[in-house]
Design a protein around this motif. Structure first.
Motif, PDB file in Angstrom:
ATOM      1  N   GLU A 194     -12.132 -13.929  11.593  1.00 57.83           N
ATOM      2  CA  GLU A 194     -12.421 -13.648  13.013  1.00 57.83           C
ATOM      3  C   GLU A 194     -13.807 -14.154  13.413  1.00 57.83           C
ATOM      4  O   GLU A 194     -14.694 -13.370  13.785  1.00 57.83           O
ATOM      5  CB  GLU A 194     -12.262 -12.155  13.298  1.00 57.83           C
ATOM      6  CG  GLU A 194     -10.858 -11.663  12.946  1.00 57.83           C
ATOM      7  CD  GLU A 194     -10.477 -10.367  13.628  1.00 57.83           C
ATOM      8  OE1 GLU A 194     -11.098 -10.021  14.642  1.00 57.83           O
ATOM      9  OE2 GLU A 194      -9.539  -9.715  13.141  1.00 57.83           O
ATOM     10  N   LEU A 211       4.148   1.070   2.097  1.00 56.56           N
ATOM     11  CA  LEU A 211       4.004   0.014   3.124  1.00 56.56           C
ATOM     12  C   LEU A 211       3.966  -1.373   2.480  1.00 56.56           C
ATOM     13  O   LEU A 211       3.153  -1.636   1.595  1.00 56.56           O
ATOM     14  CB  LEU A 211       2.699   0.252   3.901  1.00 56.56           C
ATOM     15  CG  LEU A 211       2.384  -0.775   4.982  1.00 56.56           C
ATOM     16  CD1 LEU A 211       3.275  -0.582   6.202  1.00 56.56           C
ATOM     17  CD2 LEU A 211       0.927  -0.690   5.388  1.00 56.56           C
ATOM     18  N   HIS A 217      -7.958 -13.508  16.478  1.00 53.12           N
ATOM     19  CA  HIS A 217      -7.106 -12.958  17.544  1.00 53.12           C
ATOM     20  C   HIS A 217      -7.219 -13.763  18.826  1.00 53.12           C
ATOM     21  O   HIS A 217      -6.357 -13.666  19.695  1.00 53.12           O
ATOM     22  CB  HIS A 217      -7.515 -11.512  17.854  1.00 53.12           C
ATOM     23  CG  HIS A 217      -6.954 -10.535  16.877  1.00 53.12           C
ATOM     24  ND1 HIS A 217      -5.628 -10.181  16.847  1.00 53.12           N
ATOM     25  CD2 HIS A 217      -7.540  -9.831  15.873  1.00 53.12           C
ATOM     26  CE1 HIS A 217      -5.426  -9.299  15.881  1.00 53.12           C
ATOM     27  NE2 HIS A 217      -6.565  -9.080  15.261  1.00 53.12           N
ATOM     28  N   PRO A 267      -0.133 -10.093  15.394  1.00 55.00           N
ATOM     29  CA  PRO A 267      -0.598  -8.861  16.051  1.00 55.00           C
ATOM     30  C   PRO A 267      -1.315  -7.939  15.071  1.00 55.00           C
ATOM     31  O   PRO A 267      -1.269  -8.153  13.855  1.00 55.00           O
ATOM     32  CB  PRO A 267       0.699  -8.219  16.558  1.00 55.00           C
ATOM     33  CG  PRO A 267       1.779  -8.812  15.732  1.00 55.00           C
ATOM     34  CD  PRO A 267       1.331 -10.157  15.296  1.00 55.00           C
ATOM     35  N   ASN A 268      -1.944  -6.902  15.615  1.00 56.92           N
ATOM     36  CA  ASN A 268      -2.650  -5.932  14.753  1.00 56.92           C
ATOM     37  C   ASN A 268      -1.691  -5.340  13.725  1.00 56.92           C
ATOM     38  O   ASN A 268      -0.551  -5.021  14.036  1.00 56.92           O
ATOM     39  CB  ASN A 268      -3.215  -4.780  15.599  1.00 56.92           C
ATOM     40  CG  ASN A 268      -4.389  -5.235  16.429  1.00 56.92           C
ATOM     41  OD1 ASN A 268      -5.092  -6.171  16.057  1.00 56.92           O
ATOM     42  ND2 ASN A 268      -4.591  -4.602  17.567  1.00 56.92           N
ATOM     43  N   GLY A 269      -2.172  -5.230  12.513  1.00 52.16           N
ATOM     44  CA  GLY A 269      -1.366  -4.617  11.456  1.00 52.16           C
ATOM     45  C   GLY A 269      -0.347  -5.558  10.838  1.00 52.16           C
ATOM     46  O   GLY A 269       0.461  -5.143   9.997  1.00 52.16           O
ATOM     47  N   ALA A 270      -0.409  -6.851  11.199  1.00 50.86           N
ATOM     48  CA  ALA A 270       0.592  -7.804  10.693  1.00 50.86           C
ATOM     49  C   ALA A 270       0.371  -8.117   9.211  1.00 50.86           C
ATOM     50  O   ALA A 270       1.292  -8.577   8.538  1.00 50.86           O
ATOM     51  CB  ALA A 270       0.539  -9.088  11.516  1.00 50.86           C
ATOM     52  N   GLY A 271      -0.845  -7.914   8.708  1.00 47.78           N
ATOM     53  CA  GLY A 271      -1.109  -8.195   7.292  1.00 47.78           C
ATOM     54  C   GLY A 271      -2.052  -9.366   7.075  1.00 47.78           C
ATOM     55  O   GLY A 271      -2.279  -9.790   5.931  1.00 47.78           O
ATOM     56  N   LYS A 272      -2.678  -9.867   8.158  1.00 45.96           N
ATOM     57  CA  LYS A 272      -3.555 -11.046   8.052  1.00 45.96           C
ATOM     58  C   LYS A 272      -4.754 -10.755   7.154  1.00 45.96           C
ATOM     59  O   LYS A 272      -5.080 -11.529   6.255  1.00 45.96           O
ATOM     60  CB  LYS A 272      -4.058 -11.479   9.450  1.00 45.96           C
ATOM     61  CG  LYS A 272      -2.981 -11.712  10.470  1.00 45.96           C
ATOM     62  CD  LYS A 272      -3.556 -12.107  11.814  1.00 45.96           C
ATOM     63  CE  LYS A 272      -4.448 -11.050  12.445  1.00 45.96           C
ATOM     64  NZ  LYS A 272      -3.773  -9.793  12.819  1.00 45.96           N
ATOM     65  N   THR A 273      -5.425  -9.617   7.440  1.00 47.74           N
ATOM     66  CA  THR A 273      -6.628  -9.292   6.662  1.00 47.74           C
ATOM     67  C   THR A 273      -6.280  -9.090   5.196  1.00 47.74           C
ATOM     68  O   THR A 273      -7.016  -9.536   4.299  1.00 47.74           O
ATOM     69  CB  THR A 273      -7.300  -8.028   7.231  1.00 47.74           C
ATOM     70  OG1 THR A 273      -7.588  -8.272   8.605  1.00 47.74           O
ATOM     71  CG2 THR A 273      -8.568  -7.682   6.493  1.00 47.74           C
ATOM     72  N   SER A 274      -5.148  -8.438   4.945  1.00 50.29           N
ATOM     73  CA  SER A 274      -4.742  -8.221   3.545  1.00 50.29           C
ATOM     74  C   SER A 274      -4.556  -9.564   2.856  1.00 50.29           C
ATOM     75  O   SER A 274      -5.042  -9.770   1.731  1.00 50.29           O
ATOM     76  CB  SER A 274      -3.446  -7.401   3.487  1.00 50.29           C
ATOM     77  OG  SER A 274      -3.623  -6.177   4.152  1.00 50.29           O
ATOM     78  N   PHE A 321       0.897  -1.164   0.000  1.00 45.48           N
ATOM     79  CA  PHE A 321       0.000   0.000   0.000  1.00 45.48           C
ATOM     80  C   PHE A 321       0.929   1.206   0.000  1.00 45.48           C
ATOM     81  O   PHE A 321       1.461   1.581   1.041  1.00 45.48           O
ATOM     82  CB  PHE A 321      -0.895   0.020   1.246  1.00 45.48           C
ATOM     83  CG  PHE A 321      -1.889  -1.111   1.279  1.00 45.48           C
ATOM     84  CD1 PHE A 321      -2.929  -1.179   0.363  1.00 45.48           C
ATOM     85  CD2 PHE A 321      -1.785  -2.122   2.234  1.00 45.48           C
ATOM     86  CE1 PHE A 321      -3.848  -2.217   0.399  1.00 45.48           C
ATOM     87  CE2 PHE A 321      -2.694  -3.154   2.273  1.00 45.48           C
ATOM     88  CZ  PHE A 321      -3.731  -3.208   1.349  1.00 45.48           C
ATOM     89  N   ALA A 350       2.663  -4.457   3.046  1.00 44.95           N
ATOM     90  CA  ALA A 350       1.690  -5.055   3.971  1.00 44.95           C
ATOM     91  C   ALA A 350       1.764  -6.577   3.993  1.00 44.95           C
ATOM     92  O   ALA A 350       1.576  -7.209   5.035  1.00 44.95           O
ATOM     93  CB  ALA A 350       0.279  -4.618   3.595  1.00 44.95           C
TER      94      ALA A 350
HETATM   95  N1  LIG Z   1      -6.504  -0.398   1.920  1.00 45.24           N
HETATM   96  C1  LIG Z   1      -5.407  -0.071   2.597  1.00 45.24           C
HETATM   97  N2  LIG Z   1      -4.715   1.040   2.293  1.00 45.24           N
HETATM   98  C2  LIG Z   1      -3.581   1.375   2.955  1.00 45.24           C
HETATM   99  N3  LIG Z   1      -3.058   0.642   3.961  1.00 45.24           N
HETATM  100  C3  LIG Z   1      -3.708  -0.469   4.316  1.00 45.24           C
HETATM  101  C4  LIG Z   1      -4.906  -0.886   3.659  1.00 45.24           C
HETATM  102  N4  LIG Z   1      -5.337  -2.050   4.221  1.00 45.24           N
HETATM  103  C5  LIG Z   1      -4.442  -2.338   5.191  1.00 45.24           C
HETATM  104  N5  LIG Z   1      -3.468  -1.398   5.243  1.00 45.24           N
HETATM  105  C6  LIG Z   1      -2.328  -1.400   6.126  1.00 45.24           C
HETATM  106  O1  LIG Z   1      -1.657  -2.614   5.904  1.00 45.24           O
HETATM  107  C7  LIG Z   1      -1.153  -3.125   7.140  1.00 45.24           C
HETATM  108  C8  LIG Z   1      -1.693  -4.513   7.350  1.00 45.24           C
HETATM  109  O2  LIG Z   1      -3.105  -4.376   7.604  1.00 45.24           O
HETATM  110  P1  LIG Z   1      -4.044  -5.625   7.825  1.00 45.24           P
HETATM  111  O3  LIG Z   1      -5.418  -5.098   8.073  1.00 45.24           O
HETATM  112  O4  LIG Z   1      -3.855  -6.575   6.726  1.00 45.24           O
HETATM  113  O5  LIG Z   1      -3.445  -6.230   9.171  1.00 45.24           O
HETATM  114  P2  LIG Z   1      -4.128  -7.253  10.179  1.00 45.24           P
HETATM  115  O6  LIG Z   1      -3.068  -8.182  10.610  1.00 45.24           O
HETATM  116  O7  LIG Z   1      -5.308  -7.847   9.579  1.00 45.24           O
HETATM  117  O8  LIG Z   1      -4.553  -6.302  11.377  1.00 45.24           O
HETATM  118  P3  LIG Z   1      -5.844  -6.460  12.318  1.00 45.24           P
HETATM  119  O9  LIG Z   1      -5.633  -7.707  13.086  1.00 45.24           O
HETATM  120  O10 LIG Z   1      -5.792  -5.242  13.170  1.00 45.24           O
HETATM  121  O11 LIG Z   1      -7.050  -6.516  11.423  1.00 45.24           O
HETATM  122  C9  LIG Z   1      -1.578  -2.153   8.225  1.00 45.24           C
HETATM  123  O12 LIG Z   1      -0.468  -1.270   8.475  1.00 45.24           O
HETATM  124  C10 LIG Z   1      -2.715  -1.395   7.581  1.00 45.24           C
HETATM  125  O13 LIG Z   1      -2.794  -0.083   8.098  1.00 45.24           O
END
Ligand SMILES: Nc1ncnc2c1ncn2[C@@H]1O[C@H](COP(=O)(O)OP(=O)(O)OP(=O)(O)O)[C@@H](O)[C@H]1O
Length: 598
Positions: A519, A358, A552, A379-386, A355, A360
């Motif tokens: 989740e 970043l 989580h 952890p939060n922001g690790a990139g799982k959702t992406s 992104f 991700a």
């Molecule tokens: N559409 C987007 N545009 C810009 N940055 C993004 C976007 N989606 C996610 N990010 C960033 O990418 C990184 C990974 O985000 P992601 O949501 O994949 O993490 P996560 O492990 O799922 O976190 P959580 O457990 O909090 O959901 C984070 O720094 C987030 O801010």
């Protein structure tokens, strides 16, 4: 619902139009005229339910679409001598074309932007009609000849009432079948939650386009029916004010059922007759009525009537059907842990996502074996959702490979993955709140193309074996998650825990090979978490469905999954069995913030 009730519900609105027609035929000429015009408005109201109510698209172009239908059939007759019946078919075609033209930009906008798009269409149409004087008669209007059908020339008020009554009833029957069937339900799903709809094969752009087209066909047909009745066509009768007036039909009557469109269209069209003694205050009364309904009865007058007669629903029928259908299939005891096959089902390798600056997802890899349950933590922001969104098709990857049973997924739209055997649930529950639990699960079957849904709507109306089979499969899935009793309940009124269960039922009904669970216990009460875990284990054991779980809640994941991957800063930093992975010092530090050196 019994067969008789189903058929009556399907033909009821059309029967009401026929009954009004029959009633009008016994009255004087003026009431005949008023009822004819009211019938046309009822058809317009029913058509607008499709667009405004189900698809949640505002339109200020209804009058121009009506003009398109009226001028099409009339000009074909005037200039080419084409018979009225063929002129009506021509109006259907130009109505469809108008709907498609509005949808081209219209499906990209919502709210006031969409209102502006439709207003531009409305204005351009009326200007074109006014300026094409040699063809349309311009602002002075054009005289419409009396129609002839099979040698019968429609001349008297009674003739017109009969013609309009029969054809508008036919059109309302078609609309009712569509609205009550899979088409209407999928349309509501598309308008209610685009991401969830796409995940189950409902193409949101295709459904919104279909809504514009179907609704415009109905309105143009109404225009063509009323054209010879009003005798002189002029563009000013189809201006912006009539469009606003028509928009009020579904709003006042009720947006979510054909009855609402009929009540709003017929009621508002007859209102001036009722208010004749206080004619000077008609507009004031009309405006007040709209405001009162919007403020106090958002479901419209039809909802008010429904509540008054308090229709009794009987979920017991569904319960019986579900238990009959599933009792034989369920084993007496559940074997929660089954041996998984070493064969890989889902393979993720070298996946990257940026992104901006970043990184991700950084060269991520993981494998879910056939029948396995694999967890993805971090952890939060690790990139799982992406990564999860890349696997489910809602986020394009920059690089890497994602294969499912050997088929590459990365070039496949999200909505097409269900056909391969992949379904999902959502971090923020994404049930279709206005639809019943049963309808939510039927959508989960994934056979939701627009044309297929039109066919299914007909099947449901006819009570075909296909429709009964779909319903029974959905009831069985609801029964498997313990929600058979709530089959007819609107999904939006369930508790969060039950909505999670409903998502699971919707995911398993298509007999998938892999469920992506985002989740699954987020926000669920502590007391329900163990039950949900048991449910997932049972589904995995009984149906051999593999699962990829992002979560989580570590105790939940540790007891549910047979293998885990840990993400940190976009990369997979550890993998193995839950016990081994969670014991790793690096994981404890990354995930739990523990001091490794201590
Ligand atoms: N559409 C987007 N545009 C810009 N940055 C993004 C976007 N989606 C996610 N990010 C960033 O990418 C990184 C990974 O985000 P992601 O949501 O994949 O993490 P996560 O492990 O799922 O976190 P959580 O457990 O909090 O959901 C984070 O720094 C987030 O801010």
């Amino acid at each position: 619902m019994s067969d008789l009730r189903r058929v009556l519900a399907g033909i009821g609105p059309a029967l009401v139009l026929l009954a009004l027609t029959a009633l009008g035929l016994g009255l004087d000429n003026y009431p005949k005229f008023v009822i004819s015009i009211a019938l046309v408005s009822m058809l317009v109201g029913a058509s607008l339910v499709v667009l405004v109510g189900l698809a949640r698209c505002i339109t200020l172009a209804a009058a121009s679409v009506m003009a398109i239908g009226a001028y099409t059939s009339s000009l074909l007759a005037i200039h080419l001598g084409i018979p009225y019946l063929i002129g009506l078919a021509g109006a259907l075609l130009t109505g469809a074309l108008a709907g498609w033209l509005i949808a081209l930009p219209g499906t990209r906008f919502r709210g006031h932007n969409l209102a502006m798009v439709t207003l531009v269409f409305q204005s351009v149409c009326i200007i074109l009609i006014r300026e094409a004087k040699s063809l349309t008669g311009g602002a002075e209007g054009i005289h419409v000849p009396a129609p002839t059908l099979f040698g019968w020339t429609v001349r008297t008020d009674g003739d017109f009432l009969l013609l309009i009554g029969v054809f508008s009833a036919l059109a309302v029957l078609v609309l009712t079948v569509l609205v009550r069937g899979a088409f209407g339900k999928n349309l509501q799903a598309a308008a209610g939650n685009e991401v969830a709809a796409e995940a189950f094969g409902v193409s949101v752009p295709a459904y919104l386009t279909a809504a514009f087209v179907v609704s415009s066909i109905g309105i143009a047909f109404a225009g063509a029916l009323s054209a010879p009745r009003v005798r002189i066509l002029d563009p000013d009768s189809y201006g912006v004010l009539p469009s606003i007036f028509m928009l009020a039909y579904p709003i006042v009557g009720g947006m979510h059922s054909i009855w609402g469109g009929l009540l709003g269209g017929g009621g508002l069209r007859m209102l001036p007759e009722v208010l004749r003694p206080v004619a000077d205050y008609q507009e004031l009364f009309f405006a007040s009525l709209v405001i009162v309904v919007v403020m106090f009865f958002p479901g419209g007058l039809v909802e008010l009537i429904r509540r008054a007669v308090s229709v009794v629903r009987r979920p017991a029928d569904d319960r019986r059907a579900a238990s009959e259908h599933t009792a034989a299939r369920r084993p007496a005891t559940v074997q929660p842990i089954v041996a998984e096959s070493p064969e890989p089902l889902l393979q993720v390798a070298g996946v990257d996502k940026h992104f901006g600056a970043l990184h991700a997802v950084n060269s991520a890899r993981l494998v879910v074996p056939v029948g396995g349950i694999h967890g993805l933590i971090g952890p939060n922001g690790a990139g799982k959702t992406s990564l999860f969104n890349i696997v489910s098709g809602f986020l394009p990857a920059d690089a890497g490979r994602v294969t499912f049973d050997g088929t590459s997924l990365l070039d496949l739209a999200a909505r097409d993955r269900i056909r391969l055997g992949i379904t999902r649930t959502f971090q923020h529950v994404a049930v279709f709140g206005q639809l019943s639990c049963l309808d939510n699960v039927i959508i989960g079957r994934g056979r939701n193309g627009v044309l297929a849904a039109v066919g299914q709507s007909l099947d449901e109306f006819r009570g075909s074996a296909h429709a009964a089979a779909a319903r029974n499969e959905a009831l069985a899935a609801l029964d498997a998650v313990g929600l058979a009793d709530l089959a007819r309940t609107p999904a939006g009124s369930l508790s969060l825990g039950n909505q999670r269960r409903l998502e699971i039922a919707r995911a398993i009904v298509s007999d998938p090979r892999l469920i992506l669970l985002d989740e699954p216990v987020s926000g669920v009460a502590e007391a329900e978490i163990d039950d949900l875990r048991e449910l997932l284990l049972r589904i995995n054991a009984e149906r051999k469905i593999a699962m990829l779980v992002v979560e989580h809640n570590i105790p939940f994941v540790a007891k549910l999954c047979r293998s885990l991957s840990v993400m940190g800063a976009g990369a997979i930093v550890a993998e193995g069995t839950p016990a081994d992975v969670i014991a790793l010092p690096a994981v404890r530090q990354l995930y739990f913030g523990e001091d490794v050196a201590a």
